[in-house]
Design a protein around this motif. Structure first.
Motif, short mmCIF file in Angstrom:
data_model
loop_
_atom_site.label_atom_id
_atom_site.label_comp_id
_atom_site.label_asym_id
_atom_site.label_seq_id
_atom_site.Cartn_x
_atom_site.Cartn_y
_atom_site.Cartn_z
N SER A 38 0.85 -1.19 0.00
CA SER A 38 0.00 0.00 0.00
C SER A 38 0.89 1.24 0.00
N TYR A 39 0.29 2.38 -0.34
CA TYR A 39 1.03 3.64 -0.31
C TYR A 39 0.09 4.76 0.10
N ASP A 40 0.55 5.58 1.05
CA ASP A 40 -0.23 6.72 1.52
C ASP A 40 0.40 8.00 0.96
N ASN A 41 -0.36 8.71 0.12
CA ASN A 41 0.16 9.92 -0.52
C ASN A 41 0.48 11.02 0.48
N ASP A 42 -0.32 11.12 1.54
CA ASP A 42 -0.12 12.20 2.51
C ASP A 42 1.17 12.01 3.31
N SER A 43 1.39 10.80 3.81
CA SER A 43 2.57 10.55 4.63
C SER A 43 3.78 10.12 3.79
N ARG A 44 3.53 9.79 2.51
CA ARG A 44 4.58 9.28 1.62
C ARG A 44 5.23 8.04 2.22
N GLN A 45 4.35 7.13 2.64
CA GLN A 45 4.82 5.90 3.26
C GLN A 45 4.23 4.68 2.55
N PHE A 46 5.07 3.68 2.33
CA PHE A 46 4.62 2.38 1.84
C PHE A 46 4.30 1.48 3.04
N GLY A 47 3.31 0.62 2.86
CA GLY A 47 3.02 -0.43 3.84
C GLY A 47 3.36 -1.77 3.21
N VAL A 48 4.21 -2.54 3.86
CA VAL A 48 4.70 -3.80 3.32
C VAL A 48 4.54 -4.91 4.35
N ILE A 49 4.09 -6.07 3.91
CA ILE A 49 4.01 -7.25 4.78
C ILE A 49 5.23 -8.12 4.50
N PHE A 50 6.05 -8.34 5.51
CA PHE A 50 7.27 -9.13 5.39
C PHE A 50 7.24 -10.21 6.46
N PHE A 51 7.14 -11.47 6.02
CA PHE A 51 7.00 -12.60 6.92
C PHE A 51 5.90 -12.36 7.95
N ASP A 52 4.74 -12.01 7.43
CA ASP A 52 3.51 -11.89 8.21
C ASP A 52 3.52 -10.73 9.21
N GLU A 53 4.46 -9.80 9.06
CA GLU A 53 4.53 -8.63 9.92
C GLU A 53 4.46 -7.37 9.05
N ALA A 54 3.69 -6.38 9.52
CA ALA A 54 3.51 -5.14 8.76
C ALA A 54 4.66 -4.17 9.04
N TYR A 55 5.23 -3.62 7.97
CA TYR A 55 6.31 -2.64 8.08
C TYR A 55 5.92 -1.35 7.36
N ILE A 56 6.46 -0.25 7.85
CA ILE A 56 6.24 1.06 7.26
C ILE A 56 7.56 1.55 6.68
N LEU A 57 7.52 1.95 5.40
CA LEU A 57 8.69 2.51 4.74
C LEU A 57 8.41 3.98 4.46
N ASP A 58 9.16 4.85 5.11
CA ASP A 58 8.97 6.29 4.97
C ASP A 58 9.92 6.82 3.90
N CYS A 59 9.35 7.32 2.81
CA CYS A 59 10.17 7.75 1.68
C CYS A 59 10.94 9.03 1.97
N ASP A 60 10.43 9.88 2.82
CA ASP A 60 11.12 11.13 3.14
C ASP A 60 12.28 10.89 4.11
N GLN A 61 12.03 10.10 5.13
CA GLN A 61 13.05 9.83 6.14
C GLN A 61 13.98 8.67 5.75
N LYS A 62 13.59 7.90 4.73
CA LYS A 62 14.34 6.71 4.31
C LYS A 62 14.52 5.74 5.48
N THR A 63 13.40 5.47 6.14
CA THR A 63 13.43 4.56 7.29
C THR A 63 12.47 3.40 7.05
N ILE A 64 12.74 2.31 7.75
CA ILE A 64 11.90 1.12 7.72
C ILE A 64 11.69 0.68 9.16
N CYS A 65 10.43 0.50 9.56
CA CYS A 65 10.17 0.01 10.91
C CYS A 65 8.90 -0.83 10.94
N ARG A 66 8.84 -1.70 11.93
CA ARG A 66 7.66 -2.54 12.10
C ARG A 66 6.52 -1.69 12.63
#
Length: 211
Positions: A38-66
């Motif tokens: 998924s992708y949220d235009n307002d926050s510029r964040q992708f939502g990714v499921i990796f091994f059954d856990e949801a992660y947030i990828l922030d395009c501005d901060q270049k961070t990845i967190c559960r």
């Protein structure tokens, strides 16, 4: 708990930044159309499921967190997740079967190293404790598979299955293991990252094992 900014200067830092650059150059809709993200235009964040856990990828901060707790995955997991997005292309139809790392382009060259860093890790941790494999696999979404003495099917990402097969050893028979992939994975990850994926899963399962 917020996402931590990656500050380490190790060799993968260049790759990490390059993958982020590749992702940010693309229209997010191009990625979401061909990947289960998924992708949220307002926050510029992708939502990714990796091994059954949801992660947030922030395009501005270049961070990845559960998403659940802000946990930052290790370096190998970050590169795998970023490669999954950066390589996003429509998937061609592939045969419904499993393939070994030897059948992945370039896999034969690195099989010896793959065996030492992935297969042998599984044998050491679960070769004589096959029931433990299922226990530690559940938090990662593992499901019982049809092969060997014990096999577990995971989904690294929603459309990317892989299977660990274990043949339990005893006093007379040596334990053995393997990791199989769906052939479509060659269209979703680079060959080196496919190898890293197996190494990452084996290492994570071993860390979760409690004897």
């Amino acid at each position: 708990m917020g996402c931590e900014r990656m500050e380490d200067k190790s060799s993968y830092h260049i790759v990490y930044d390059k993958l982020w650059q590749d992702i940010k150059k693309r229209d997010p809709l191009e990625i979401t159309k061909v990947r289960a993200v998924s992708y949220d235009n307002d926050s510029r964040q992708f939502g990714v499921i990796f091994f059954d856990e949801a992660y947030i990828l922030d395009c501005d901060q270049k961070t990845i967190c559960r998403k659940a707790d802000g946990h930052v995955p290790d370096a190998m997991a970050k590169i795998i997740i970023l490669n999954y997005l950066a390589s996003a292309q429509p998937l061609p139809e592939t045969a419904s079967r499993w393939v070994s790392i030897k059948e992945i382009p370039g896999g034969m060259i690195f099989y010896s190293a793959f065996y030492k860093t992935a297969i042998s890790v599984l044998i050491e941790a679960f070769g004589y404790h096959s029931g433990l494999l299922m226990t530690v696999s559940r938090p990662l979404g593992g499901k019982i598979g049809p092969f060997g003495d014990k096999s577990i099917v995971f989904r690294a990402f929603p459309e990317m299955p892989l299977c660990i097969i274990l043949w339990e050893g005893d006093e007379e028979v040596q334990a053995n293991a393997t990791i199989l992939y769906d052939p479509s994975i060659v269209h979703m990850l680079e060959s080196a990252i496919i190898i890293d994926l197996g190494v990452y899963l084996a290492g994570r399962l071993k860390k979760m094992a409690v004897f």
